[in-house]
Write a protein that holds these residues in place. Structure first.
Motif, PDB file in Angstrom:
ATOM      1  N   MET A  34       0.842  -1.132   0.049  1.00  0.00           N
ATOM      2  CA  MET A  34       0.035  -0.205   0.018  1.00  0.00           C
ATOM      3  C   MET A  34       0.714   1.232  -0.017  1.00  0.00           C
ATOM      4  SD  MET A  34      -3.321  -1.076   0.014  1.00  0.00           S
ATOM      5  CE  MET A  34      -4.221   0.340   0.635  1.00  0.00           C
ATOM      6  N   TRP A  35       1.709   1.167   0.824  1.00  0.00           N
ATOM      7  CA  TRP A  35       2.613   2.252   0.887  1.00  0.00           C
ATOM      8  C   TRP A  35       3.584   2.692  -0.541  1.00  0.00           C
ATOM      9  CZ3 TRP A  35       3.483   6.415   3.561  1.00  0.00           C
ATOM     10  CH2 TRP A  35       4.650   7.319   3.154  1.00  0.00           C
ATOM     11  N   ARG A  36       4.012   1.559  -1.107  1.00  0.00           N
ATOM     12  CA  ARG A  36       4.620   1.586  -2.467  1.00  0.00           C
ATOM     13  C   ARG A  36       3.606   2.345  -3.544  1.00  0.00           C
ATOM     14  NH1 ARG A  36       6.454  -3.042  -2.651  1.00  0.00           N
ATOM     15  NH2 ARG A  36       5.141  -4.072  -3.534  1.00  0.00           N
ATOM     16  N   ALA A  37       2.450   1.915  -3.505  1.00  0.00           N
ATOM     17  CA  ALA A  37       1.607   2.535  -4.572  1.00  0.00           C
ATOM     18  C   ALA A  37       1.223   3.906  -4.244  1.00  0.00           C
ATOM     19  CB  ALA A  37      -0.132   1.679  -4.307  1.00  0.00           C
ATOM     20  N   TYR A  38       0.990   4.275  -2.949  1.00  0.00           N
ATOM     21  CA  TYR A  38       0.903   5.647  -2.588  1.00  0.00           C
ATOM     22  C   TYR A  38       2.171   6.500  -2.915  1.00  0.00           C
ATOM     23  CZ  TYR A  38       0.622  10.037   0.382  1.00  0.00           C
ATOM     24  OH  TYR A  38       0.654  11.159   0.917  1.00  0.00           O
ATOM     25  N   SER A  39       3.138   6.000  -2.628  1.00  0.00           N
ATOM     26  CA  SER A  39       4.549   6.625  -3.137  1.00  0.00           C
ATOM     27  C   SER A  39       4.789   6.725  -4.584  1.00  0.00           C
ATOM     28  CB  SER A  39       5.958   5.990  -2.647  1.00  0.00           C
ATOM     29  OG  SER A  39       5.946   5.777  -1.302  1.00  0.00           O
ATOM     30  N   ASP A  40       4.333   5.730  -5.280  1.00  0.00           N
ATOM     31  CA  ASP A  40       4.240   5.700  -6.855  1.00  0.00           C
ATOM     32  C   ASP A  40       3.068   6.956  -7.321  1.00  0.00           C
ATOM     33  OD1 ASP A  40       6.361   3.762  -6.993  1.00  0.00           O
ATOM     34  OD2 ASP A  40       4.845   2.078  -7.812  1.00  0.00           O
ATOM     35  N   MET A  41       2.152   6.889  -6.477  1.00  0.00           N
ATOM     36  CA  MET A  41       1.091   7.827  -7.031  1.00  0.00           C
ATOM     37  C   MET A  41       1.622   9.327  -7.025  1.00  0.00           C
ATOM     38  SD  MET A  41      -2.592   8.420  -5.619  1.00  0.00           S
ATOM     39  CE  MET A  41      -2.305   8.875  -3.817  1.00  0.00           C
ATOM     40  N   ARG A  42       2.441   9.427  -5.607  1.00  0.00           N
ATOM     41  CA  ARG A  42       2.931  10.746  -5.264  1.00  0.00           C
ATOM     42  C   ARG A  42       3.969  11.139  -6.570  1.00  0.00           C
ATOM     43  NH1 ARG A  42       0.618  14.128  -1.234  1.00  0.00           N
ATOM     44  NH2 ARG A  42       2.795  15.018  -1.267  1.00  0.00           N
ATOM     45  N   GLU A  43       4.769  10.275  -6.701  1.00  0.00           N
ATOM     46  CA  GLU A  43       5.858  10.332  -7.778  1.00  0.00           C
ATOM     47  C   GLU A  43       5.535  10.642  -9.053  1.00  0.00           C
ATOM     48  OE1 GLU A  43       9.049   7.376  -9.787  1.00  0.00           O
ATOM     49  OE2 GLU A  43       9.425   7.661  -7.733  1.00  0.00           O
ATOM     50  N   ALA A  44       4.395   9.714  -9.518  1.00  0.00           N
ATOM     51  CA  ALA A  44       3.933  10.065 -10.915  1.00  0.00           C
ATOM     52  C   ALA A  44       3.090  11.604 -11.105  1.00  0.00           C
ATOM     53  CB  ALA A  44       2.779   8.938 -11.166  1.00  0.00           C
TER      54      ALA A  44
END
Length: 129
Positions: A34-44
Motif C-alpha cells: 500500500m505504501w509503495r502504491a501511495y509513493s508511486d502515485m505521489r511520484e507520478a
C-alpha cells in the motif's frame, strides 16, 4: 496417554502460533504494498491516476493472503475516513467529497477482489507504474 495428549496440545498451539505469524507477515507486506502504491502515485503526479493506484495497492496487498487483505482494508478505510471527517468539520453535512470517496472505495474493493487495476489506468500513465 499423557504424552499423546501433550503432543496434540503442543501441535495445536504451535499450529495456531505459526498461522498468526503468517497473518502478521502478510499484513506487514501488504502495508508495504500500500505504501509503495501511495509513493508511486505521489511520484507520478499524473492527472486522473488516483483510482488506478488505489486499485493497484489493494490488489498487491490482497495477493499476500488474508493478512494483506486485512491491512489493505484497514488502510483504505482509514485513508477515506480522515478526509470525510475533516470535510464534515469544514463543510458540515453537505456531502462535500463524498462522491470521490465512494469512487475511491470502489477502486479499493476492485483491487482487493483481485481484478486488474489497469481498468482504472489513465491513458498516457508511464509504463513504470
Amino acid at each position: 496417554m499423557k504424552l499423546f495428549t501433550g503432543l496434540v496440545l503442543c501441535s495445536l498451539v504451535l499450529g495456531v502460533h505459526s498461522r498468526w505469524f503468517s497473518f502478521l507477515g502478510e499484513a506487514y507486506e501488504g502495508a508495504k504494498d500500500m505504501w509503495r502504491a501511495y509513493s508511486d502515485m505521489r511520484e507520478a503526479n499524473y492527472k486522473n491516476s488516483d483510482k488506478y493506484f488505489h486499485a493497484r495497492g489493494n490488489r498487491d496487498a490482497a495477493e499476500r493472503g488474508p493478512g494483506g487483505v486485512w491491512a489493505a482494508k484497514v488502510i483504505s478505510d482509514a485513508r477515506e475516513m480522515i478526509p470525510r471527517v475533516t470535510d464534515f468539520l469544514k463543510h458540515g453535512d453537505s456531502g462535500h467529497g463524498l462522491e470521490d470517496s465512494r469512487a475511491d472505495q470502489a477502486a479499493n474493493e476492485w483491487g482487493r477482489s483481485g481484478k486488474d487495476p489497469n481498468h482504472f489506468r489513465p491513458p498516457g500513465l508511464p509504463d513504470k507504474y
